[in-house]
Design a protein around this motif. Structure first.
Motif, PDB file in Angstrom:
ATOM      1  N   ASP A  24       0.847  -1.192   0.000  1.00 35.03           N
ATOM      2  CA  ASP A  24       0.000   0.000   0.000  1.00 35.03           C
ATOM      3  C   ASP A  24       0.890   1.253   0.000  1.00 35.03           C
ATOM      4  N   PRO A  25       0.322   2.456  -0.123  1.00 28.20           N
ATOM      5  CA  PRO A  25       1.164   3.652  -0.191  1.00 28.20           C
ATOM      6  C   PRO A  25       2.136   3.820   0.987  1.00 28.20           C
ATOM      7  N   PRO A  26       1.748   3.518   2.239  1.00 29.79           N
ATOM      8  CA  PRO A  26       2.722   3.682   3.326  1.00 29.79           C
ATOM      9  C   PRO A  26       3.945   2.781   3.156  1.00 29.79           C
ATOM     10  N   PHE A  27       3.718   1.537   2.766  1.00 32.31           N
ATOM     11  CA  PHE A  27       4.833   0.602   2.553  1.00 32.31           C
ATOM     12  C   PHE A  27       5.660   1.025   1.342  1.00 32.31           C
ATOM     13  N   ARG A  28       4.975   1.425   0.284  1.00 30.49           N
ATOM     14  CA  ARG A  28       5.700   1.853  -0.921  1.00 30.49           C
ATOM     15  C   ARG A  28       6.569   3.070  -0.634  1.00 30.49           C
ATOM     16  N   ALA A  29       6.100   3.946   0.255  1.00 34.97           N
ATOM     17  CA  ALA A  29       6.868   5.160   0.572  1.00 34.97           C
ATOM     18  C   ALA A  29       8.243   4.815   1.132  1.00 34.97           C
ATOM     19  N   VAL A  30       8.294   3.851   2.055  1.00 37.98           N
ATOM     20  CA  VAL A  30       9.595   3.530   2.664  1.00 37.98           C
ATOM     21  C   VAL A  30      10.468   2.725   1.700  1.00 37.98           C
ATOM     22  N   CYS A  31       9.858   1.982   0.795  1.00 39.67           N
ATOM     23  CA  CYS A  31      10.642   1.246  -0.211  1.00 39.67           C
ATOM     24  C   CYS A  31      11.241   2.202  -1.236  1.00 39.67           C
ATOM     25  N   LYS A  32      10.441   3.188  -1.643  1.00 38.96           N
ATOM     26  CA  LYS A  32      10.938   4.177  -2.604  1.00 38.96           C
ATOM     27  C   LYS A  32      12.113   4.951  -2.019  1.00 38.96           C
ATOM     28  N   GLU A  33      11.966   5.320  -0.769  1.00 36.91           N
ATOM     29  CA  GLU A  33      13.012   6.083  -0.087  1.00 36.91           C
ATOM     30  C   GLU A  33      14.321   5.309  -0.029  1.00 36.91           C
ATOM     31  N   ASN A  34      14.214   3.998  -0.065  1.00 37.66           N
ATOM     32  CA  ASN A  34      15.407   3.152   0.047  1.00 37.66           C
ATOM     33  C   ASN A  34      15.852   2.538  -1.277  1.00 37.66           C
ATOM     34  N   GLY A  35      15.331   3.080  -2.386  1.00 39.51           N
ATOM     35  CA  GLY A  35      15.934   2.716  -3.664  1.00 39.51           C
ATOM     36  C   GLY A  35      15.132   1.876  -4.637  1.00 39.51           C
ATOM     37  N   ALA A  36      13.860   1.567  -4.349  1.00 36.60           N
ATOM     38  CA  ALA A  36      13.060   0.824  -5.339  1.00 36.60           C
ATOM     39  C   ALA A  36      12.904   1.691  -6.595  1.00 36.60           C
ATOM     40  N   ASP A  37      13.167   1.114  -7.763  1.00 34.61           N
ATOM     41  CA  ASP A  37      13.127   1.882  -9.019  1.00 34.61           C
ATOM     42  C   ASP A  37      11.725   1.957  -9.608  1.00 34.61           C
ATOM     43  N   MET A  38      10.931   0.921  -9.367  1.00 35.59           N
ATOM     44  CA  MET A  38       9.567   0.877  -9.915  1.00 35.59           C
ATOM     45  C   MET A  38       8.742   0.060  -8.945  1.00 35.59           C
ATOM     46  N   MET A  39       7.524   0.507  -8.696  1.00 35.28           N
ATOM     47  CA  MET A  39       6.683  -0.193  -7.729  1.00 35.28           C
ATOM     48  C   MET A  39       5.295  -0.431  -8.332  1.00 35.28           C
ATOM     49  N   TYR A  40       4.591  -1.376  -7.727  1.00 32.18           N
ATOM     50  CA  TYR A  40       3.233  -1.700  -8.170  1.00 32.18           C
ATOM     51  C   TYR A  40       2.282  -1.624  -6.981  1.00 32.18           C
ATOM     52  N   THR A  41       1.050  -1.281  -7.269  1.00 34.43           N
ATOM     53  CA  THR A  41       0.016  -1.289  -6.232  1.00 34.43           C
ATOM     54  C   THR A  41      -0.294  -2.727  -5.829  1.00 34.43           C
ATOM     55  N   GLU A  42      -1.025  -2.874  -4.747  1.00 35.20           N
ATOM     56  CA  GLU A  42      -1.638  -4.175  -4.453  1.00 35.20           C
ATOM     57  C   GLU A  42      -2.523  -4.542  -5.651  1.00 35.20           C
ATOM     58  N   PHE A  43      -2.776  -5.840  -5.833  1.00 37.01           N
ATOM     59  CA  PHE A  43      -3.644  -6.155  -6.975  1.00 37.01           C
ATOM     60  C   PHE A  43      -5.081  -5.727  -6.681  1.00 37.01           C
ATOM     61  N   ILE A  44      -5.729  -5.248  -7.731  1.00 43.21           N
ATOM     62  CA  ILE A  44      -7.058  -4.639  -7.567  1.00 43.21           C
ATOM     63  C   ILE A  44      -8.074  -5.429  -8.383  1.00 43.21           C
ATOM     64  N   SER A  45      -9.157  -5.785  -7.758  1.00 43.45           N
ATOM     65  CA  SER A  45     -10.208  -6.556  -8.426  1.00 43.45           C
ATOM     66  C   SER A  45     -10.895  -5.733  -9.516  1.00 43.45           C
ATOM     67  N   ALA A  46     -10.941  -6.300 -10.721  1.00 39.80           N
ATOM     68  CA  ALA A  46     -11.628  -5.623 -11.827  1.00 39.80           C
ATOM     69  C   ALA A  46     -13.098  -5.416 -11.483  1.00 39.80           C
TER      70      ALA A  46
END
Length: 327
Positions: A24-46
């Motif tokens: 989710d955005p909170p988790f992605r925020a700390v991953c981005k800060e530590n060098g993730a180059d590209m991230m994906y959202t949780e999977f979303i039901s169509a």
């Protein structure tokens, strides 16, 4: 330079895998800060997106500092997936990603996620419709096959590339394996090294150290690595891998102070984004990993996972830093 469409990701990108109830955005925020180059959202039901279900729509939340980011959708109906892709595109991600890899029974046994690997013509048709629907690059995350008797990943890659998919992330397990056993990267290498495949191929599965990341990069020749479970409670894995690949040196692990500060940042954002109760509940899965290997942490962990009071949790985290620093 690895590119998805016109999106440049550097020479060897590290991707954060989409993980249900984790990315989710909170988790992605700390991953981005530590060098993730590209991230994906949780999977979303169509179906959830089409029905405007609150939980699904909330997962479309993306923030500018996260870019580039992909929104991942899943479903078993072609028309629903096409409509969902159009809705996801309105959230303005860089990429629309399709989940053809989720092994969970309630998804796969309905023909979505990894379930579609039992019907490759349908998979190809669904993908083609989504590619036609959106103006953004479309990528796919999938597995080697349904089981060891049905490993058709090369055919999957060719079919997907033929209808316009611009990158493919492959988890080195079958659906039947779930998350057990070792990931097999040999079929991933077969796809990457096949003369007919020219889209970027990202490998996923079991990368949990800088040494392994470099070894797999050199051994299997993939264009980048997607990291999932190893980043939970340890977003530093991205910077550690990058540093090791650039210098051959292992960075020291994060200090206790850094662990506490990152955990606090994650917690605060989680509460802001999900509300007090849900934000606190969803953080519980992360504490053990944030403080893995820290002696005498167990009694503090008990307090952290039992409390529903934000201020008390913050107080306990400060206690962890003050009282365990000297141990």
């Amino acid at each position: 330079m690895v590119k998805i469409g016109n999106l440049e990701l550097g020479d060897f990108p590290l991707l954060l895998a989409p993980m249900e109830d984790v990315s989710d955005p909170p988790f992605r925020a700390v991953c981005k800060e530590n060098g993730a180059d590209m991230m994906y959202t949780e999977f979303i039901s169509a179906e959830g997106l089409i029905r405007d279900a609150a939980k699904s729509v909330q997962k479309l939340d993306i923030y500018d500092y996260e870019r580039p980011i992909g929104i991942q959708i899943f479903g078993d109906k072609i028309e629903s997936m096409r409509e969902a892709a159009a809705i996801a595109e309105e959230a303005q991600p860089e990429v629309i990603d399709i989940n053809y890899g989720c092994p969970v029974k309630k998804v796969a046994c309905k023909g979505a996620g990894a379930g579609i690997l039992l019907d490759l013509p349908k998979m190809q048709k669904m993908t083609e419709e989504i590619v036609k629907q959106v103006n953004l690059p479309v990528t796919v995350k999938t597995r080697l096959g349904w089981d060891h008797n049905n490993i058709k990943i090369l055919e999957v890659a060719q079919r997907l590339q033929d209808v316009g998919v611009q990158a493919l992330s492959i988890h080195g397990r079958t659906r039947q394996q779930m998350y057990k056993g070792e990931a097999d990267w040999n079929p991933i290498a077969d796809v990457k090294n096949h003369p007919d495949i020219h889209i970027p191929i990202f490998g996923n599965g079991d990368i949990d150290s800088p040494q392994k990341a470099l070894e797999y990069k050199e051994k299997y020749g993939v264009d980048g690595i997607m990291i999932g479970r190893a980043a939970i409670g340890y977003p530093w894995i991205f910077r550690e891998i990058k540093h090791y690949m650039n210098t051959g040196e292992l960075l020291p692990p994060p200090t206790l102070e850094e662990r506490v500060n990152t955990c606090l940042k994650h917690l605060k954002f989680s509460v802001e984004w999900k509300g007090d109760r849900q934000g606190i509940l969803e953080m519980r899965r992360h504490y053990t990993q944030y403080f893995k290997g820290i002696p005498h942490f167990k009694p503090y962990r008990t307090q952290l996972v039992e409390s529903l009071d934000f201020d008390e949790i913050v107080r306990v985290l400060h206690q962890v830093q003050e009282e365990l620093q000297t141990v």
